[in-house]
Design a protein around this motif. Structure first.
Motif, PDB file in Angstrom:
ATOM      1  N   VAL A   1       1.077   8.592  -6.239  1.00  0.00           N
ATOM      2  CA  VAL A   1       0.833  10.102  -5.975  1.00  0.00           C
ATOM      3  C   VAL A   1       2.111  10.961  -6.557  1.00  0.00           C
ATOM      4  O   VAL A   1       1.781  12.000  -7.091  1.00  0.00           O
ATOM      5  N   GLN A   2       3.359  10.512  -6.288  1.00  0.00           N
ATOM      6  CA  GLN A   2       4.511  11.122  -6.798  1.00  0.00           C
ATOM      7  C   GLN A   2       4.322  11.286  -8.210  1.00  0.00           C
ATOM      8  O   GLN A   2       4.565  12.334  -8.903  1.00  0.00           O
ATOM      9  N   GLY A   3       4.086  10.107  -9.136  1.00  0.00           N
ATOM     10  CA  GLY A   3       3.950  10.559 -10.450  1.00  0.00           C
ATOM     11  C   GLY A   3       2.877  11.373 -10.973  1.00  0.00           C
ATOM     12  O   GLY A   3       2.899  12.255 -12.012  1.00  0.00           O
ATOM     13  N   ASN A   4       1.833  10.948 -10.558  1.00  0.00           N
ATOM     14  CA  ASN A   4       0.569  11.724 -10.894  1.00  0.00           C
ATOM     15  C   ASN A   4       0.645  13.226 -10.482  1.00  0.00           C
ATOM     16  O   ASN A   4       0.134  14.169 -11.290  1.00  0.00           O
ATOM     17  N   THR A   5       1.242  13.715  -9.585  1.00  0.00           N
ATOM     18  CA  THR A   5       1.498  14.992  -9.026  1.00  0.00           C
ATOM     19  C   THR A   5       2.379  15.596 -10.040  1.00  0.00           C
ATOM     20  O   THR A   5       2.287  16.698 -10.497  1.00  0.00           O
TER      21      THR A   5
ATOM     22  N   PHE B   1       0.807  -1.100  -0.164  1.00  0.00           N
ATOM     23  CA  PHE B   1       0.064  -0.127   0.106  1.00  0.00           C
ATOM     24  C   PHE B   1       0.899   1.364  -0.042  1.00  0.00           C
ATOM     25  O   PHE B   1       0.493   2.301  -0.627  1.00  0.00           O
ATOM     26  N   ILE B   2       1.871   1.238   0.758  1.00  0.00           N
ATOM     27  CA  ILE B   2       2.736   2.440   0.859  1.00  0.00           C
ATOM     28  C   ILE B   2       3.410   2.746  -0.733  1.00  0.00           C
ATOM     29  O   ILE B   2       3.659   3.747  -0.956  1.00  0.00           O
ATOM     30  N   ASN B   3       3.797   1.607  -1.351  1.00  0.00           N
ATOM     31  CA  ASN B   3       4.315   1.784  -2.620  1.00  0.00           C
ATOM     32  C   ASN B   3       3.535   2.257  -3.617  1.00  0.00           C
ATOM     33  O   ASN B   3       3.831   2.921  -4.497  1.00  0.00           O
ATOM     34  N   ALA B   4       2.390   1.714  -3.647  1.00  0.00           N
ATOM     35  CA  ALA B   4       1.199   2.519  -4.333  1.00  0.00           C
ATOM     36  C   ALA B   4       1.054   3.766  -4.279  1.00  0.00           C
ATOM     37  O   ALA B   4       1.065   4.662  -4.999  1.00  0.00           O
ATOM     38  N   LEU B   5       0.807   3.978  -2.853  1.00  0.00           N
ATOM     39  CA  LEU B   5       0.564   5.652  -2.552  1.00  0.00           C
ATOM     40  C   LEU B   5       1.985   6.479  -3.053  1.00  0.00           C
ATOM     41  O   LEU B   5       1.539   7.536  -3.690  1.00  0.00           O
ATOM     42  N   VAL B   6       3.089   6.199  -2.685  1.00  0.00           N
ATOM     43  CA  VAL B   6       4.600   6.783  -2.756  1.00  0.00           C
ATOM     44  C   VAL B   6       4.366   7.074  -4.373  1.00  0.00           C
ATOM     45  O   VAL B   6       4.615   8.158  -4.895  1.00  0.00           O
TER      46      VAL B   6
ATOM     47  N   ALA C   1       4.045  15.692  -1.245  1.00  0.00           N
ATOM     48  CA  ALA C   1       2.558  15.321  -1.279  1.00  0.00           C
ATOM     49  C   ALA C   1       2.483  13.542  -1.196  1.00  0.00           C
ATOM     50  O   ALA C   1       1.703  13.045  -0.517  1.00  0.00           O
ATOM     51  N   ALA C   2       3.498  12.843  -1.852  1.00  0.00           N
ATOM     52  CA  ALA C   2       3.472  11.295  -1.756  1.00  0.00           C
ATOM     53  C   ALA C   2       3.637  10.941  -0.054  1.00  0.00           C
ATOM     54  O   ALA C   2       3.153   9.931   0.468  1.00  0.00           O
ATOM     55  N   GLY C   3       4.819  11.851   0.322  1.00  0.00           N
ATOM     56  CA  GLY C   3       5.001  11.444   1.855  1.00  0.00           C
ATOM     57  C   GLY C   3       3.865  11.735   2.884  1.00  0.00           C
ATOM     58  O   GLY C   3       3.852  11.019   3.856  1.00  0.00           O
ATOM     59  N   ALA C   4       3.134  12.804   2.400  1.00  0.00           N
ATOM     60  CA  ALA C   4       2.218  13.339   3.484  1.00  0.00           C
ATOM     61  C   ALA C   4       0.945  12.177   3.332  1.00  0.00           C
ATOM     62  O   ALA C   4       0.423  11.879   4.471  1.00  0.00           O
ATOM     63  N   ILE C   5       0.583  11.664   2.082  1.00  0.00           N
ATOM     64  CA  ILE C   5      -0.443  10.945   1.889  1.00  0.00           C
ATOM     65  C   ILE C   5      -0.164   9.343   2.509  1.00  0.00           C
ATOM     66  O   ILE C   5      -1.153   8.837   3.166  1.00  0.00           O
TER      67      ILE C   5
END
Length: 306
Positions: free
Chosen positions: A79-83, A71-76, A101-105
């Motif tokens: 989110v980083q790529g999409n941002t 889940f953490i890899n999915a979010l990081v 942003a990735a770190g916060a989420i």
């Protein structure tokens, strides 16, 4: 995208296996009682754990980071790529903002995961010895905390985790982007793997140095109350009491083991990701060649795509 995500998960698992023993040492050094210290330093802590608990003692609490890994890899990475795409331009500032942003989420998963990891790493040691059989594993730890303290209990240390992760991931992606550009990491480069190892390892070190004092406070808050006595009312109270009782050096406690861990963990992660992508894309290229006679894309993507 699915292949990149899978590669990130495999690489992250390799990083956890390499780095968890150093993390166990870091946590124990950060929270030990300065009046009755169990360990004289990083290497003494390593030796003591192996001698008293065997090598398996270094891997206490590893179930929690492994459970949250996917889940953490999915979010990081997601989110980083999409941002970055949303911001439009791939600039150093945007790399920092996207990483932040990735770190916060990902704190939503990271905080409970690290709470369970910290409790598992500490139980059965020093002042926590009476609690040695309190938790069977990381999941059991979270369930028992939830039953006793509710959602507030399993999110203990969320604010300090947010204050650590947000700038930390910003500096991580910024440093990694800068180093891969500076080193000239290209898909055709025969030295791309050593370059990625260096870039990933150094990015991890910079990331930890940027917010390490906050990590000390987070560990103390998450460990607080395990022995039955609550010492801190909040972040500022923890900072004040820690400084008054132990001086400024308290905010660097465990830093040696953290930096020793940071380079190989990130190096192992990126090396595994690279080898995985090379293998999978070479297989895909052969398959496409057999079916259509057309040449597939390069075996390795540009590092920034990781």
């Amino acid at each position: 995208m699915a292949l990149d995500f899978l590669a990130g998960c495999v690489g992250g698992a390799a990083g956890v296996m390499v780095g968890h023993p150093f993390d166990t040492v870091k946590v124990r050094l950060q929270v030990q009682n300065i009046k009755k210290p169990l360990y004289r330093g990083t290497f003494h802590c390593f030796q003591s754990i192996i001698k008293q608990e065997s090598a398996f003692g270094l891997y206490k609490g590893i179930g929690s980071p492994m459970m949250g890994l996917t889940f953490i890899n999915a979010l990081v990475f997601g989110v980083q790529g999409n941002t970055i795409r949303a911001l439009g331009n791939d600039t150093p500032l945007n790399q920092f903002l996207a990483g932040s942003a990735a770190g916060a989420i990902q704190c939503v998963i990271c905080c409970p995961m690290e709470l369970a990891k910290t409790r598992m790493q500490l139980q059965g040691t020093g002042e926590y010895r009476l609690k040695s059989k309190n938790y069977k594993n990381s999941l059991d730890c979270l369930v028992k905390i939830y039953r006793k303290e509710g959602l507030k209990g399993i999110n203990k240390g969320m604010v300090s985790t947010f204050l650590r992760e947000t700038p930390s991931f910003g500096f991580y992606f910024l440093t990694y982007d800068y180093l891969t550009r500076y080193l000239g990491c290209e898909a055709e480069d025969s030295y791309i793997i050593p370059k990625l190892l260096l870039a990933g390892g150094m990015s991890g070190i910079v990331s930890w140095l940027s917010t390490y004092p906050v990590d000390v406070i987070k560990s103390r808050l998450q460990a607080d109350g395990v022995g039955g006595v609550v010492q801190y009312k909040g972040i500022l109270d923890c900072v004040r009491k820690s400084y008054h009782s132990e001086g400024w050096r308290v905010f660097t406690r465990g830093l040696t083991s953290t930096l020793l861990r940071a380079f190989p963990v990130n190096a192992a992660t990126f090396a595994t990701v690279t080898v995985f992508l090379m293998y999978m894309r070479s297989e895909d290229r052969q398959l496409r060649g057999d079916l259509s006679g057309c040449e597939a894309g390069p075996a390795i993507q540009q590092p920034s795509s990781f």
